[in-house]
Design a protein around this motif. Structure first.
Motif, short mmCIF file in Angstrom:
data_model
loop_
_atom_site.label_atom_id
_atom_site.label_comp_id
_atom_site.label_asym_id
_atom_site.label_seq_id
_atom_site.Cartn_x
_atom_site.Cartn_y
_atom_site.Cartn_z
N LEU A 1 -6.57 -105.83 -56.81
CA LEU A 1 -5.88 -104.79 -56.06
C LEU A 1 -6.00 -103.45 -56.78
CD1 LEU A 1 -3.97 -104.04 -53.74
CD2 LEU A 1 -2.07 -104.54 -55.23
N ASP A 2 -5.81 -103.48 -58.12
CA ASP A 2 -5.92 -102.23 -58.87
C ASP A 2 -7.30 -101.61 -58.71
OD1 ASP A 2 -3.90 -103.37 -61.68
OD2 ASP A 2 -3.39 -102.36 -59.79
N GLU A 3 -8.32 -102.46 -58.83
CA GLU A 3 -9.68 -101.94 -58.70
C GLU A 3 -9.89 -101.32 -57.33
OE1 GLU A 3 -12.51 -104.96 -59.55
OE2 GLU A 3 -11.75 -105.23 -61.59
N GLN A 4 -9.40 -102.03 -56.32
CA GLN A 4 -9.57 -101.53 -54.96
C GLN A 4 -8.88 -100.18 -54.80
OE1 GLN A 4 -11.12 -103.00 -52.17
NE2 GLN A 4 -12.02 -104.33 -53.69
N GLN A 5 -7.70 -100.08 -55.42
CA GLN A 5 -6.98 -98.81 -55.29
C GLN A 5 -7.74 -97.68 -55.97
OE1 GLN A 5 -2.99 -99.55 -56.63
NE2 GLN A 5 -2.25 -99.70 -54.54
N GLN A 6 -8.31 -97.99 -57.12
CA GLN A 6 -9.09 -96.96 -57.81
C GLN A 6 -10.24 -96.50 -56.95
OE1 GLN A 6 -10.44 -98.31 -61.58
NE2 GLN A 6 -8.49 -97.99 -62.58
N ILE A 7 -10.92 -97.49 -56.37
CA ILE A 7 -12.05 -97.14 -55.50
C ILE A 7 -11.57 -96.24 -54.36
CG2 ILE A 7 -13.71 -98.09 -53.85
CD1 ILE A 7 -13.91 -100.55 -55.62
N LEU A 8 -10.41 -96.63 -53.80
CA LEU A 8 -9.88 -95.86 -52.67
C LEU A 8 -9.59 -94.42 -53.09
CD1 LEU A 8 -8.90 -96.09 -49.75
CD2 LEU A 8 -6.64 -96.59 -50.62
N GLU A 9 -8.99 -94.29 -54.27
CA GLU A 9 -8.67 -92.93 -54.74
C GLU A 9 -9.92 -92.10 -54.89
OE1 GLU A 9 -4.82 -94.03 -57.45
OE2 GLU A 9 -6.36 -92.75 -58.33
#
Lengths: 180, 271
Positions: free
Chosen positions: B131-139
């Motif tokens: 989830l954290d990685e996905q959020q980083q990508i999203l940002e």
């Protein structure tokens, strides 16, 4: 005492005895070792013989289960077993006798046809088991099975008698009524 | 119930008596069973043996089986179940066994649940990381998106125009610089003949017109090339100093007209 009788002696405490009859020593020996490795509540005794009648001078305990080992590769073993059957009391066949056919895996080496053995087992109303005694894992499984059968035949399992077990063990390939 | 009560009284009197009673009773029962067995054994030994032949085997065996099975069935029907006398110590032993079994089962349950818990924790951690990685990508994608949006908004025609003009000016400057450098280079290394040597004096005297520099010749060739690309030929005039013409021709910078030797053109380096 040339004929084996099922109830000729009183049973020993917690002891179960099985007699393996077959012409070749090596597979019998290995099967006996596998059976003794299996841990069960009763004390097991395994007797080996090449053929019946057994020598009468030996003091042996009451035999609870006889297993006739027939090697499908040799007609000689089949004949020996047939002859030995004459020395077994008829009351043994109420669940205390079992036939074991080995070597069915290699069809090309079989000189005794499968149906012959099936017919023999059917005539004597006894269960017939197939097992390749040369393969370690099959032998271990068969040893476990024989130990369970032996426990029942020795009466160590409450509620099930040898005759009950016999009725429950319906052989999968029973001959059609026309042949008999 | 009333029958049981007088039996209970002697059991409750003293513990010692209770213990002995249970043991004795059990031993008595065992002895009785052994005597029965010996009787049966004696009876059995009196029965003779009979062997089977393959012809009569089936029939006799089947009839024997019928008899034995019916006998067993009768026995099961008639049999009454005897319970072991439920004295205190019997109950205690039974209770202990039950508790042991229960404890084993519960321990198994505990261990399975613990392992399940651990597995779930690991899964949760992994999912959290993902989830954290996905959020980083999203940002980062969002940042990129806003950047592109901003760039789009300030896109206007005048800006492009100005940029193009600036480019053109810079290119022009570069061109001027190149031409200047070329001129200097040519002046330094390919000067006009000021003093003619004695050997060539005869040839030189035929020319009357003023010689133009190599720089000028080259300029003429270049201009002609770009002004009239279909006919880039320049006629050789007397103002061209012949050795320089030869220099250009031999070095492949200029080419003669295939039909007319008095015309030369610049080699098309740009094509």
């Amino acid at each position: 005492m040339s004929v084996l009788r099922p109830m000729d002696k009183l049973p020993d405490l917690n002891r179960a005895t099985i007699l393996l009859v077959g012409t070749e020593d090596a597979p019998l020996q290995q099967l006996a070792e596998s059976m003794l490795k299996d841990d069960c509540a009763s004390e097991l005794r395994v007797h080996l013989a090449n053929s019946l009648p057994l020598p009468s001078d030996v003091n042996r305990p009451r035999i609870d289960l006889i297993v006739f080992v027939i090697n499908l590769h040799s007609k000689h073993s089949f004949q020996k077993v047939e002859e030995s059957l004459n020395h077994v009391d008829s009351r043994f066949f109420l669940g205390k006798v079992c036939f074991l056919a080995t070597g069915a895996g290699r069809e090309s080496h079989c000189s005794v046809h499968r149906s012959t053995v099936v017919k023999l087992a059917h005539t004597y109303r006894s269960p017939l088991l197939f097992c390749d005694l040369e393969v370690e894992s099959f032998r271990a499984t068969m040893a476990q099975r024989l130990v369970r059968m032996l426990q029942i035949c020795a009466g160590h399992v409450p509620g099930v008698s040898a005759l009950n077990l016999l009725s429950l063990l319906r052989s999968s390939d029973s001959l059609p009524s026309k042949e008999s | 119930m009333s029958e049981n009560q007088p039996e209970l009284h002697p059991d409750i009197t003293t513990d010692m008596e209770v213990v002995i009673d249970t043991e004795e009773e059990l031993i008595k029962q065992c002895e009785k069973m052994w005597e029965d067995m010996e009787d049966c054994q004696n009876k059995l030994s009196l029965i003779g043996t009979e062997t089977l032949t393959s012809s009569n085997a089936q029939l006799s065996l089947l009839s024997m089986q019928i008899k034995c099975l019916t006998a067993e069935l009768d026995h099961w029907n008639k049999r009454t179940h005897e319970i072991t006398p439920l004295t205190e110590d019997v109950l205690i032993t039974l209770g202990k066994e039950e508790f042991q079994k229960l404890r084993c089962n519960l321990e198994m349950v505990v261990s399975t649940i613990q392992s399940k818990n651990e597995k779930l924790k690991e899964d949760l951690e992994r999912e959290q990381q993902w989830l954290d990685e996905q959020q980083q990508i999203l940002e980062s994608l969002n940042v990129l998106h806003s950047d592109l949006k901003n760039r789009d908004v300030t896109f206007s025609v005048s800006r492009i125009f100005k940029e193009l003009k600036a480019k053109m000016l810079s290119i022009k400057d570069f061109k001027e610089k190149l031409l200047f450098t070329l001129g200097e280079f040519l002046e330094d290394h390919f000067p006009l003949p000021d003093g003619t040597s004695k050997k060539k004096k005869k040839c030189m005297q035929t020319s009357n017109a003023q010689l133009i520099t190599l720089h000028e010749i080259i300029e003429m060739l270049i201009n002609r090339m770009f002004d009239a690309p279909h006919d880039p030929y320049v006629k050789i005039s007397d103002s061209f100093w012949p050795p320089y013409i030869e220099l250009l021709l031999r070095n492949g910078i200029a080419l003669r007209h295939p039909e007319d030797p008095t015309q030369i053109r610049l080699e098309a380096f740009h094509q």
